[in-house]
Scaffold this motif. Sequence first.
Motif, PDB file in Angstrom:
ATOM      1  N   ALA A 121       0.974  -1.068   0.186  1.00 40.54           N
ATOM      2  CA  ALA A 121      -0.130  -0.030   0.083  1.00 40.54           C
ATOM      3  C   ALA A 121       0.924   1.123   0.059  1.00 40.54           C
ATOM      4  CB  ALA A 121      -0.905   0.119   1.268  1.00 40.54           C
ATOM      5  N   TYR A 122       1.978   1.446   0.688  1.00 45.93           N
ATOM      6  CA  TYR A 122       2.791   2.455   0.741  1.00 45.93           C
ATOM      7  C   TYR A 122       3.367   2.505  -0.762  1.00 45.93           C
ATOM      8  CZ  TYR A 122       7.186   5.115   1.813  1.00 45.93           C
ATOM      9  OH  TYR A 122       8.161   6.071   1.565  1.00 45.93           O
ATOM     10  N   ASP A 123       4.057   1.578  -1.347  1.00 46.47           N
ATOM     11  CA  ASP A 123       4.285   1.485  -2.643  1.00 46.47           C
ATOM     12  C   ASP A 123       3.482   2.108  -3.503  1.00 46.47           C
ATOM     13  OD1 ASP A 123       6.861   0.795  -1.581  1.00 46.47           O
ATOM     14  OD2 ASP A 123       6.295  -1.628  -2.459  1.00 46.47           O
ATOM     15  N   ALA A 124       2.282   1.762  -3.506  1.00 47.37           N
ATOM     16  CA  ALA A 124       1.113   2.270  -4.352  1.00 47.37           C
ATOM     17  C   ALA A 124       1.069   3.740  -3.979  1.00 47.37           C
ATOM     18  CB  ALA A 124      -0.467   1.586  -4.036  1.00 47.37           C
ATOM     19  N   ALA A 125       1.125   4.079  -2.881  1.00 54.08           N
ATOM     20  CA  ALA A 125       0.978   5.781  -2.785  1.00 54.08           C
ATOM     21  C   ALA A 125       2.132   6.595  -3.091  1.00 54.08           C
ATOM     22  CB  ALA A 125       0.578   6.006  -1.207  1.00 54.08           C
TER      23      ALA A 125
END
Length: 348
Positions: free
Chosen positions: A135-139
């Motif tokens: 999720a961090y990478d997607a953000a």
Amino acid sequence: MTTGPTNSLVDVAGLRVGHAHRVGGGFRTGTTVVLAQGEGAVAGVDVRGAAPGTRETELLDPRNLVERVHAVVLTGGSAFGLGAACGVMDRLADAGVGYPVAGGVVPIVPAAVIFDLGRGGTFRAVPDAALGAAAYDAASFAATPFAFAGPSGTAHPAASGSVGAGAGAVAGGLAGGVGTASEVLPDGATVAALAVVNAAGSVLDPRDATLAGARYGLPCEFDHLRPPAPEEAEAWKPADAPSFNTTIGVVATGLTLTKAQCGKLAAVAHDGLARAIRPAHTMTDGDTVFGLATCAAPAPTHDAFQDVLAAAADVFSRAVAHAVLAATGREGAPAYLDVFPSARRGQP
């Protein structure tokens, strides 16, 4: 009043949103992360549910030391899902982002959870640090066109529906999910919200089965909807609600606010939650809202802050409506427009 460019939380300058979810193989759950760029965002929190699952919320008390947070994690998995925040912390620490201490930094990452255990079939199929990192990478890479919505994977940062932390959500017998909305005030300030709607309470107006949160829509926002046919409303008999529930979220602005003001922002967003979900804040809810200020714009005047608070309630109500309207139906949790097809204008 108008919406921001995407009618979502990312309309607040300095915030990014990432969704990651797993659906299938026993899973139906996910994680959503809100990243605050630069030095982070001033933050407050307000917990109204009697069964919350949270992390680092005591830090947000105005009496306590830390002023800014570097991310907020919203996740499925009940208390097990709090481990997703570890993946976000690791990513931030590797990037050198966090509260400076001797020898390095400690990222400040408050989190809150919804109860979605067993929705995909396996009770312990919950978000973990790897899903939080995804999720961090997607953000972090939200500006690129790589993101896609699928059974498992990521989704667009402005997405609503059965994505991220809302992948396994239900709402009063209907499919729940993530919803988001924004509002630009006459003075140019933006206020926005992201809600993860997993409610035992009804999201419908009891008079006509319209989405209660849609009453606060801005011009043209929900004009494609109308009250469903009376026979559809009469026929709706939701299955027994799950015994544990929760609606969690973030409300944010680009203005410069104090921690106490951010706490008030979160508190007023709960008014919007209660307008859109009835009942709310029960003994088996963990309803929690974080208030964020990126401080990209000057502090508001007293009167202007009143307008910000009013908008905070409205955007949260609208975010709840968008979550339910965009959610994907499944066995035991049908989509709103599947149950009430006549609610879409142009349908018989």
